[in-house]
Scaffold this motif. Structure first.
Motif, mmCIF file in Angstrom:
data_model
loop_
_atom_site.group_PDB
_atom_site.id
_atom_site.type_symbol
_atom_site.label_atom_id
_atom_site.label_comp_id
_atom_site.label_asym_id
_atom_site.label_seq_id
_atom_site.Cartn_x
_atom_site.Cartn_y
_atom_site.Cartn_z
ATOM 1 N N UNK A 27 -14.238 8.196 -5.834
ATOM 2 C CA UNK A 27 -13.517 6.914 -5.786
ATOM 3 C C UNK A 27 -12.739 6.770 -4.476
ATOM 4 N N UNK A 28 -12.237 7.895 -3.963
ATOM 5 C CA UNK A 28 -11.486 7.854 -2.699
ATOM 6 C C UNK A 28 -12.396 7.431 -1.539
ATOM 7 N N UNK A 29 -13.586 7.997 -1.494
ATOM 8 C CA UNK A 29 -14.517 7.655 -0.419
ATOM 9 C C UNK A 29 -14.974 6.193 -0.529
ATOM 10 N N UNK A 30 -15.139 5.715 -1.765
ATOM 11 C CA UNK A 30 -15.549 4.321 -1.967
ATOM 12 C C UNK A 30 -14.474 3.360 -1.461
ATOM 13 N N UNK A 31 -13.213 3.655 -1.794
ATOM 14 C CA UNK A 31 -12.100 2.832 -1.316
ATOM 15 C C UNK A 31 -12.003 2.903 0.207
ATOM 16 N N UNK A 32 -12.123 4.110 0.744
ATOM 17 C CA UNK A 32 -12.038 4.277 2.202
ATOM 18 C C UNK A 32 -13.174 3.542 2.916
ATOM 19 N N UNK A 33 -14.348 3.479 2.286
ATOM 20 C CA UNK A 33 -15.477 2.770 2.891
ATOM 21 C C UNK A 33 -15.165 1.285 3.060
ATOM 22 N N UNK A 76 -0.498 -0.001 -3.230
ATOM 23 C CA UNK A 76 -1.015 -1.207 -3.885
ATOM 24 C C UNK A 76 -0.032 -2.355 -3.723
ATOM 25 N N UNK A 77 1.259 -2.065 -3.747
ATOM 26 C CA UNK A 77 2.270 -3.109 -3.549
ATOM 27 C C UNK A 77 2.110 -3.758 -2.168
ATOM 28 N N UNK A 122 0.003 11.072 -5.106
ATOM 29 C CA UNK A 122 0.961 10.938 -6.198
ATOM 30 C C UNK A 122 0.928 9.511 -6.730
ATOM 31 N N UNK A 123 1.457 9.331 -7.932
ATOM 32 C CA UNK A 123 1.515 7.995 -8.517
ATOM 33 C C UNK A 123 2.418 7.083 -7.691
ATOM 34 N N UNK A 124 3.471 7.635 -7.131
ATOM 35 C CA UNK A 124 4.371 6.849 -6.275
ATOM 36 C C UNK A 124 3.624 6.297 -5.066
ATOM 37 N N UNK A 125 2.765 7.112 -4.470
ATOM 38 C CA UNK A 125 1.977 6.662 -3.316
ATOM 39 C C UNK A 125 0.973 5.590 -3.719
ATOM 40 N N UNK A 126 0.390 5.756 -4.914
ATOM 41 C CA UNK A 126 -0.521 4.718 -5.415
ATOM 42 C C UNK A 126 0.207 3.384 -5.557
ATOM 43 N N UNK A 136 -5.656 0.541 3.003
ATOM 44 C CA UNK A 136 -6.760 1.047 2.181
ATOM 45 C C UNK A 136 -6.878 2.563 2.317
ATOM 46 N N UNK A 137 -6.826 3.030 3.547
ATOM 47 C CA UNK A 137 -6.916 4.477 3.785
ATOM 48 C C UNK A 137 -5.740 5.200 3.121
ATOM 49 N N UNK A 138 -4.565 4.577 3.166
ATOM 50 C CA UNK A 138 -3.377 5.155 2.526
ATOM 51 C C UNK A 138 -3.607 5.302 1.025
ATOM 52 N N UNK A 139 -4.133 4.250 0.402
ATOM 53 C CA UNK A 139 -4.416 4.322 -1.031
ATOM 54 C C UNK A 139 -5.460 5.396 -1.326
ATOM 55 N N UNK A 140 -6.472 5.498 -0.458
ATOM 56 C CA UNK A 140 -7.559 6.458 -0.686
ATOM 57 C C UNK A 140 -7.085 7.903 -0.629
ATOM 58 N N UNK A 141 -6.051 8.189 0.182
ATOM 59 C CA UNK A 141 -5.591 9.579 0.313
ATOM 60 C C UNK A 141 -4.314 9.842 -0.494
ATOM 61 N N UNK A 142 -3.886 8.862 -1.315
ATOM 62 C CA UNK A 142 -2.657 9.024 -2.098
ATOM 63 C C UNK A 142 -2.723 10.302 -2.936
#
Length: 488
Positions: free
Chosen positions: A172-178, A111-112, A103-107, A95-101
């Motif tokens: 949105x990043x903080x919401x995901x990280x929460x 998610x994968x 680039x699109x590749x990181x997203x 989740x933290x990884x997605x929140x700080x992504x």
């Protein structure tokens, strides 16, 4: 507490375990779908095309099919307490990884990998099956599944507001990280408070790990056959992401995945042989046998029930918007009713199964599901909107009560393999979603609903071959003695 009633306001014994476990499952669904309600902000932040958004949504479920099989094996071997805690812990960091992504590749990559958290459902099925007797296991599994599944709806309701409260482009990043932070904290709480079995009970484990055990030659080949659709669904997902569709994968990458899937199936077949080759040399004693057809029929039932739910939830907002010329907000609110029914419908399906019989209730609920989807297939812009919503909610009840009825029976097939049985049935739910959404990409919504109705009729015929659990099932203790476990 009576045998048939649960005091849900208690926080001791088996009810404590139920509350601890459904909330763990709830968090996995919050984490799994925390990107969906924030997708507009994510799309704007990364300037994503519609095709890139579709790929992000698809790749979120790609890993869930094999993950449910793997998690099913691990939970049977190591126990639900440590596996659920570990899943929550690892998913929080993804989740933290997605929140700080950045680039699109990181997203895409995050998610994968996060698709693995969708296997959390399987863990609780084994946990609840250990704590509740046969006469209560259906309603307990229904509460677990229904209240846990509500996590996706809770994410949709809470996270947009949370993102606005944080404010700015990174809200949105903080919401995901929460969601990741809450999940991280709960992983330690679950490990501290949960226990695999009631005090004095034995946690039965498979004799070997690597594939599900079968107890006859015919079931060996039946098992191999039932594995094929799971690989086919992954091939379809690859095709969707490939050069002929979303163009996220190049031709070389797609072909490599196809070859990899074929190799994995060959490897799994070798594992099935390693675990079960003894059935070709000697007969398994009658007391230790079970019928794999029970697993296969429950797989098909979850294919139709949960598979159709995932598919319909994905397309219903757009269907309401285009059919009745509604705003996106109005259509989303009306369509959300389909998922909301989980809170009541799934526990009801489990409760009815406990009281009136497993096969009888599953047959009745799938009949209602088939009729419900047939009615949805008749909806046009000429219908009163209120009537269309009522029809949708009624159909949703039968769909989700059917899911509860399926998992009212899963823990009664073979105790030591409950995780694997749940994993395979859960994977078939995702296979159903991939199948129905693929069909939807080629046909109108009305034909889509009718196809599901037709699949339900086929499933209904299969359910008539399901054996009602009777008497006891046998499990071998570590000292070699046999313990009989009541299943009726």
């Amino acid at each position: 507490m009576s045998e048939s009633k649960l005091n849900l306001f208690s926080f001791t014994g088996k009810v404590k375990t139920l509350h601890l476990t459904w909330f763990a499952f709830f968090l996995t669904f919050v984490v799994w779908f925390n990107h969906a309600p924030l997708m507009a902000a994510i799309q704007e932040a990364f300037d994503l095309t519609t095709q890139e958004v579709k790929a992000l949504l698809i790749i979120n479920v790609a890993l869930t099919i094999p993950a449910r099989i793997v998690i099913g094996m691990l939970v049977d071997r190591l126990g639900p307490r440590i596996i659920f805690s570990s899943l929550l812990l690892s998913s929080s960091f993804i989740c933290f990884w997605f929140a700080i992504a950045d680039s699109y590749t990181a997203l895409l990559a995050s998610r994968f990998v996060l698709g693995f958290v969708g296997a959390g459902f399987v863990i609780g099925i084994r946990m609840i099956g250990e704590w509740f007797p046969a006469k209560q296991v259906g309603v307990a599994e229904g509460i677990y599944g229904g209240w846990g599944n509500f996590g996706s709806a809770a994410a949709a309701m809470i996270l947009p507001t949370l993102a606005l409260m944080f404010g700015g482009d990174d809200g949105w990043r903080y919401a995901v990280a929460a969601t990741g932070a809450i999940t991280l904290a709960y992983s330690f709480i679950y490990y501290r408070l949960a226990r695999n079995t009631p005090k004095g009970s034995t946690y039965f484990k498979p004799k070997k790990t690597g594939a599900m055990e079968v107890t006859s030659k015919g079931d060996f080949f039946f098992y191999l056959l039932m594995n094929i659709p799971m690989y086919a669904a992954l091939a379809v997902l690859t095709w969707k992401l490939g050069p002929d569709n979303l163009k996220i994968l190049g031709a070389s990458a797609a072909n490599a995945i196809y070859i990899g899937l074929a190799a994995l199936y060959a490897y799994q077949t070798s594992q099935v042989w390693r675990i079960n080759k003894h059935v070709f040399k000697e007969e398994v004693p009658e007391i230790h046998r079970y019928k794999f057809k029970q697993v296969a029929i429950l797989d098909l039932a979850y294919f139709v029930t949960f598979g159709s739910e995932l598919a319909v939830v994905s397309m219903l907002p757009l269907f309401f918007k285009e059919t009745f010329d509604l705003s996106i907000v109005q259509a989303g609110l009306l369509a959300s009713g389909f998922a909301f029914m989980n809170l009541v419908a799934r526990p009801s399906g489990g409760l009815f199964s406990d009281k009136f019989g497993r096969r009888k209730m599953l047959s009745l609920l799938i009949t209602g599901l088939a009729i419900g989807y047939f009615i949805l297939g008749q909806i046009t812009s000429g219908w009163p909107l209120a009537l269309a919503v009522i029809a949708t909610m009624a159909c949703s009840f039968f769909v989700q009560a059917g899911e509860g009825a399926v998992f009212a029976m899963v823990p009664l097939v073979k105790r030591r393999m409950t995780g694997q049985v749940a994993g395979m049935a859960g994977a078939y739910g995702n296979v159903g979603a991939v199948t129905f959404l693929t069909i939807f990409s080629f046909v109108s919504p009305q034909i889509f609903f009718l196809v599901i109705a037709g699949a339900a009729v086929v499933c209904l015929l299969a359910v008539q071959f399901l054996d009602e659990p009777q008497g006891h099932t046998a499990e071998v203790m570590e000292d070699g003695s046999v313990q009989m476990i009541e299943v009726s």
